[in-house]
Structure formats: C-alpha cells, structure tokens
Motif scaffolding. Structure first.
Motif, PDB file in Angstrom:
ATOM      1  N   LYS A  84       0.848  -1.185   0.000  1.00 25.39           N
ATOM      2  CA  LYS A  84       0.000   0.000   0.000  1.00 25.39           C
ATOM      3  C   LYS A  84       0.890   1.243   0.000  1.00 25.39           C
ATOM      4  O   LYS A  84       1.931   1.255   0.655  1.00 25.39           O
ATOM      5  CB  LYS A  84      -0.874   0.038   1.260  1.00 25.39           C
ATOM      6  CG  LYS A  84      -1.756  -1.179   1.443  1.00 25.39           C
ATOM      7  CD  LYS A  84      -2.842  -1.237   0.390  1.00 25.39           C
ATOM      8  CE  LYS A  84      -3.711  -2.482   0.605  1.00 25.39           C
ATOM      9  NZ  LYS A  84      -4.604  -2.699  -0.563  1.00 25.39           N
ATOM     10  N   ALA A  85       0.446   2.269  -0.702  1.00 29.60           N
ATOM     11  CA  ALA A  85       1.204   3.521  -0.727  1.00 29.60           C
ATOM     12  C   ALA A  85       0.263   4.698  -0.934  1.00 29.60           C
ATOM     13  O   ALA A  85      -0.826   4.539  -1.497  1.00 29.60           O
ATOM     14  CB  ALA A  85       2.245   3.488  -1.844  1.00 29.60           C
ATOM     15  N   VAL A  86       0.686   5.879  -0.452  1.00 29.25           N
ATOM     16  CA  VAL A  86      -0.052   7.114  -0.738  1.00 29.25           C
ATOM     17  C   VAL A  86       0.480   7.633  -2.069  1.00 29.25           C
ATOM     18  O   VAL A  86       1.643   8.027  -2.166  1.00 29.25           O
ATOM     19  CB  VAL A  86       0.157   8.171   0.364  1.00 29.25           C
ATOM     20  CG1 VAL A  86      -0.576   9.465  -0.002  1.00 29.25           C
ATOM     21  CG2 VAL A  86      -0.319   7.642   1.708  1.00 29.25           C
ATOM     22  N   THR A  87      -0.358   7.599  -3.061  1.00 34.18           N
ATOM     23  CA  THR A  87       0.103   7.966  -4.403  1.00 34.18           C
ATOM     24  C   THR A  87      -0.688   9.139  -4.961  1.00 34.18           C
ATOM     25  O   THR A  87      -1.795   9.442  -4.512  1.00 34.18           O
ATOM     26  CB  THR A  87      -0.039   6.781  -5.374  1.00 34.18           C
ATOM     27  OG1 THR A  87      -1.404   6.371  -5.392  1.00 34.18           O
ATOM     28  CG2 THR A  87       0.852   5.623  -4.961  1.00 34.18           C
ATOM     29  N   VAL A  88      -0.077   9.777  -5.935  1.00 36.59           N
ATOM     30  CA  VAL A  88      -0.712  10.869  -6.667  1.00 36.59           C
ATOM     31  C   VAL A  88      -0.595  10.525  -8.149  1.00 36.59           C
ATOM     32  O   VAL A  88       0.507  10.266  -8.638  1.00 36.59           O
ATOM     33  CB  VAL A  88       0.005  12.208  -6.381  1.00 36.59           C
ATOM     34  CG1 VAL A  88      -0.484  13.304  -7.325  1.00 36.59           C
ATOM     35  CG2 VAL A  88      -0.196  12.618  -4.929  1.00 36.59           C
TER      36      VAL A  88
END
Lengths: 415, 415
Positions: A84-88
């Motif tokens: 999981k990652a915080v992506t843009v």
C-alpha cells in the motif's frame, strides 16, 4: 498499523484536468507551518507568490539531475509482491488527489536498503509535490508519484554492496526528493542517506525528526557555522523546523529568541528551549530590542521569505541569515544589499535534499542522521511530534492539519 | 621625502562647480584595477553604473555613524604646527581636484596615536572619495578632505590611554574611512586599528598591504571560513586585492585559480602563487573546466559585480562567493537565486572599514594587521607593491595609474 488487507481509500476523483497554474494559487498552506498563519491575513499570499518560483527551481534541478544521471538507483519493482502507498496520479490539492493504492513493492538496488516503514511524518513538500511543483507544467506524473520524506522503519533487506546495514536494523531517513517517498509500507533507499534510529525513541517520535533536523543542522552548523555565546532569532519557532532549530541552537550554546503568536505555541517554544519569545504578528525590531537584543548574530528563517528585507535588518554587523526556501525576485527587492555589504552580512541557503540531488557528499546525510540519533539518545534532542495518527489511512486528515497553517511541531502517522 | 618646504602643488583649478551626478559617469577607473580593463570595452561601464549605488550606501552609513556618535575622536588640530597633505576641497576627477596643501598637523585624541607617515599606497577608494562618493549630492566637503587609506609610519606620540604603542614604534594601518586619510605627513588614528609593521619589510613595501590584506582576511577567514584542500577562483588576480588574496589563499591550503589577461599579469599571478590562470576576457566556465575544475568551492570577486550571475554559476554545491563591492539591483538580476538555494550556496560581503564604522570589534582590525606582520616576517606574505613613486608630490601620476585600469599589484609613494 496498515495491514495488507486494508481497503484502498480514494480521497477524491482524479479525473479532473486542472492546469498547474490554476492549482497553485489555490493552495492554502504554508511551509513549516507553525502558527504563523493562524487567523489568516496578508501573510497568506506569500506562499502563493513563492510557489511558481519554487516550481521553476525544482524543474531546473529535475532536468539537471536527469542530465547528470543521478537517478542511478532505478528501483526494481514487481519481484517482491505488492504494498500500500499514498500515491498521486494527477496533480492538485493534496487532500483531493492523494489516494491509497496498491503498488508494486520495491526491491533494493545495489547500494540501497529496503525499509519496512513503521512511522512517517508530513512536511509542506508533501502537498507541494502533490500539487506538481516537482514537475511544473505537467498535469500528472509520468507514473504514479509516492509522496512523503520523513520516516523511521526496519531494514528488511540490504542491497548489493551494502555492508553497514542489515535486516532487522531500526533506521530513519528523510530520503531523496527525486525518487519515490516514504508514505508507503516499504521504501527502497540509498544506504548513504540513512542511519540507525535512536534506541531510546519510538518509531513515531523518531519519524518527526529527519528532514527538519537535517535542515537545522545544515543551516546552523554547515552553512552559518554558528559560534557559542552568540544570539539567534528563529522566525516561526513553533513550526516543525523552528522547533528543532531552537533545540539545536540551544545545544550549540546560542541565546535563542523565537517567534510565536498563540498561547500554546509560545509555551511550545519555551518547551523547545527558547530564551525569549516575540510575536511575529507585530513588528519585530522593537520587540527584539525589548527583550534585550536590538540586533542578532544569526537568523534562521523557518518560513517563506516574504519578510526577507525586514529580517535582514535585524542582523548585527557580520550577521548571517539562513533561508530555507528560494528567495524570489519579489522577496529580494525588499532587501537593502548596500547595508548588507557595509555590515559585512551573509545570505546562506539551506536545502537538505541538495546533497543527494547533486551527488554532493550524500554520505554526509547519513552522518548527520547518526549525529542526531546520538543527540536524542543523550537526551539533548527531543521529538517534535505533537499530532499523531494511528494509520496511514488517515493521511488525508494529517495533510489537512499540515496545510492549515496551524500545525505546531510535527504530524506523525503510524504506518 | 616630502620636506617641510616643498612647494605646494595645485593640480587643477578647483573653482569649477560641477554637480556630482555629472562627475560620476566620467570616472574612468575600476576598483582593484589589475589588468581587468586594459583595452577598454564593455566592462568599463560597470563602475559607472555601480557608483551611484555605492554613493547612496556610503551616505547611509555616514548618517548612521553620525547618529551613533562614532566620530568620537574629534582630532584636535592647530596645536602642533602645520603639515603637507593631499586634500580635496571640491569633488571631481581625482587627477584634477587633488592638491597638496598646508593643513594643521593633528594632535592625538584619547585612544589615538599620532603617526608620522613614511609611505602610503593608493586604492580605488581614493579617487572615489575625491569624486564625492562619501558625500553624495554635495559639491564639496564641509572642510577639506584628506584622502588615502593605506600607510606605514612611525608613532610620534601616543594619546591619552594608549598603552600598547609608544613614540618610535613602526606601525601600519588602513585606517577609518569616516575620518581623514593618510596622504599627509601625519595621521592621528585610533590605536585599535593599527599594529607594529613587519620588521623585515621597508615602509614602502609594507604600505602596500593593509587595506587589501584586511579585505582578503575578512573574505577568506572571517566570512567564508575556507577549508584546507578546497579550491578558489580569484577574479582579477593581478590587482592589488587579487594579488594578496592569491597569497593568503595559498597559505590557507587552497588550490588557487586566478584570472589575468596580459602576459605580465599572468606572470605576476604565478609569482603570487596561483596554481592556474584563466583569462577573464573570455567565458570563464569552460576555461575552469579545462584546468580541471568545472566548479570551485569558493570565489573571491576582486572586482566590481558586473559578472555576478556568471561567477555564481562557477560555484560547487555548498560553494561561497565573497564580493567586495555592493551588488546593485542590476547585478542581482543576473543571479539565479533558485539554483543558489538548491545548491546551498552563500553570498558573503567584505567591507573592511565596517568594523570601525559600526564600532563592531574594531580592535580586531589591529589584530589582523598584527597577524599579517607575522606572516610577512615568516616569509609567507610578500609585498604586492609594483609601482613606486619617490614623493607624495607625485600623487597625481600615481592616481593616474590607479585609475587607468592597468595597475598590477599596488602603487606606493614615499611620503
């Protein structure tokens, strides 16, 4: 903790097609927020004005580093499963365009370690990167961008040639702004940029320190070379950066005057060790004189440069000012360079990412982190974490606080 | 030697009434001349443009020091007989308005010594002061101005409270730009600004060093804090300032690249100790790369700031540039401050007169002169005197060389 099965959260539709120049002026936040802008007002516009210049600058180094081949650790993905990652995937307001997605887990390239991230902290660069300042003119990153540059975690695997770290080591780092950040379950990072984390501090408290300590160290020790017994003024003392500048400046033997404007931030600055507090909502020079220092030897601007000219007038003969953001033409026009010359004053810049970006002794970054760990374990440097979220899934709330301009100290999330 | 009965020489009619603003653009010379401008050309205009800014700045400190009461040594005149001095009673072209006149011999006030001047040296400040930059807007000084700020001589009398100097001591000094200069038979000077002169050096060779050594020391040691083993580029290496910067930088363990453009100035820079010479008539960056240094750690601009932007692009990450004149708006517009920020670079100013002017540890000026004397007597620092005149009556010829832009090293006159 963010388990492997946590549901992906999408904070916003990312299908809008908003040009960068339209997005930038809409950004509400300040860098190193502190309480500097609580209550809003005229200072609010400074960041908006500074951002295009920042964007241009970052564009310049992006080109420069590409040309110079600094991106030599092309992290291998796909051979270690997912994470999981915080992506843009579309630039815009961070609270809207940041999303938690499944991405491929990186594998450590030669010279890197793979870190399982335990806690991360937010910084203004997060929402600036989400808004696209790292790629001015673009509407979206080439591939999804993982933001975040403050982390404490555990080494899962050391890449080829890495001898000073091994699986199981607790480490911390700010990282490399030209590469994927740390708002994710794992980060593959150049081993020269990390050190063992302090043994006496939790992952959460430790994650608050890397980026700001690096900046404070660079400004005070490397660039200004501050001397014991002298005096420093820290503008925006209660912000994430100001909080650590106060502590380190005290440790280095300086008399510290910090600025804050609310009751709680005044108390916080005192807790960080400031000798005197003045209010940055009012004119500064007379307040400095009132606490006994008509001028100061050093000045650390832990804020944008909208008051640069006023700040430099606070300096003594031979005084030095460290700034942490690019000074725009508009900022520079407020400066009396003639008086700076006659008073033999210096303007120094801090940009902690510069070492990795330009391959300028990046191993010193790891060295500074190791120094910081020792100072923490000696009880000299305290964590600046004030606001803690229990899961990376709360990133949207955390970024909102960061962007509010009312953050005091640092905002930390358990991964 | 200038005997007491030497006929007063008037170099020009001083009855003309030329406004300052008309005089300034007509000035032909450069600061720290060297061979920088031999052959004339586009660089020539830089000084003309910089001067009004300089004038404004000097006006500012004149007011400031008056307000702060720094002029506390109101030298008593008239109680010790007369003396010859190079005076200006109307601002204008130095070769026209400088004249040798009889003035009253000063007496040392408390804290001062009276020095019998044996040799003096010229600097750009001499003709700038004669042109009125110390009093912008004025057509003439309130009383006659004695110019000149580089001197070696013998203490004739110590004023009240002076314990570290006595009659008969050989001393040297640059002095205080807010007071009468040293182009005279005697100067009364603040004892904190002087030291014993080197025993191994003649008055003439010694007089060449004070102002430029102070500036070199301030830039290299106090402001840039240069580190052994690093690299420096000295723009205009053969000028009076450049010549001593090269020597001191070598002594401090730096690799020195200097610029020069004529055969004799190239040889001179090598004699001063430069490791490499490049030609400042051509583009600099490629020449630096050719001698093995694509970038340098430090840069000493021993010239006006008309190439400031180009110079800063020669700096490494963490690089520092020392400038010796005020950077005008026009100069600053050539600078890419965004890249300076990301490359963590510093802009430092040197102004050796600042210590006395702002009462900022003026005793350190005497200390630096004492250090210089030791370096000379140890054989480390050599005189930069190249052109010697046998009498103060030749001041007009000396100033012409200084203003020509072709001076190499320093111009000295026996008093």
């Amino acid at each position: 903790m963010l388990g492997a099965r946590v549901t992906t959260q999408r904070f916003a539709q990312t299908s809008r097609s908003t040009p960068l120049k339209a997005l930038l002026p809409a950004l509400p936040g300040h860098a190193h927020c502190g309480d500097y802008t609580s209550g809003g007002g005229s200072l609010h516009s400074a960041f908006r004005k500074a951002s295009p210049a920042l964007a241009l600058g970052l564009h310049a180094w992006t080109r420069a580093t590409r040309l110079r081949g600094v991106r030599r650790f092309a992290t291998a993905e796909g051979n270690s499963g997912g994470m999981k990652a915080v992506t843009v995937s579309k630039y815009g307001d961070a609270t809207q365009v940041m999303e938690i997605t499944d991405v491929e887990k990186p594998a450590p390239a030669a010279g890197q370690v793979l870190v399982k991230n335990m806690a991360i902290a937010t910084n203004p660069i997060d929402y600036k990167a989400a808004a696209g300042v790292l790629a001015p003119g673009a509407e979206a990153p080439d591939k999804r961008l993982i933001v975040g540059w403050d982390c404490a975690g555990v080494v899962e695997k050391a890449g080829e040639g890495v001898t000073d770290f091994q699986a199981g080591d607790n480490v911390w780092f700010a990282g490399d702004i030209t590469k994927d950040g740390c708002f994710a379950e794992y980060t593959a990072i150049d081993a020269r940029l990390i050190s063992k984390k302090p043994e006496s501090m939790s992952f959460e408290d430790a994650a608050a320190l890397p980026l700001t300590f690096q900046t404070a160290w660079e400004g005070l020790v490397e660039q200004m070379n501050v001397q014991k017994g002298k005096t420093i003024f820290v503008l925006n003392g209660a912000g994430g950066l100001g909080s650590i500048v106060i502590q380190l400046a005290k440790h280095l033997g300086l008399t510290v005057i910090a600025s804050a404007s609310r009751e709680e931030t005044v108390s916080w600055c005192k807790k960080m060790g400031a000798d005197h507090i003045i209010n940055h909502r009012n004119e500064l020079k007379s307040q400095l004189a009132e606490v006994g220092y008509p001028t100061v030897d050093y000045l650390f601007n832990a804020h944008e440069n909208d008051r640069l000219g006023e700040l430099i007038q606070l300096l003594s003969v031979d005084g030095k000012i460290a700034i942490t953001f690019n000074a725009s033409r508009e900022h520079l026009e407020t400066v009396d360079f003639q008086t700076m010359w006659m008073k033999r004053q210096s303007l120094v810049h801090t940009f902690m990412f510069g070492r990795a970006m330009f391959d300028a002794n990046p191993e010193m970054v790891g060295g500074v982190m190791a120094s910081c760990a020792k100072l923490v374990d000696s009880g000299i440097i305290k964590s600046t974490a004030t606001t803690k979220f229990k899961s990376l899934t709360e990133i949207k709330e955390a970024i909102k606080v960061q962007m509010s301009g009312k953050a005091m100290g640092k905002i930390v999330l358990t991964v």
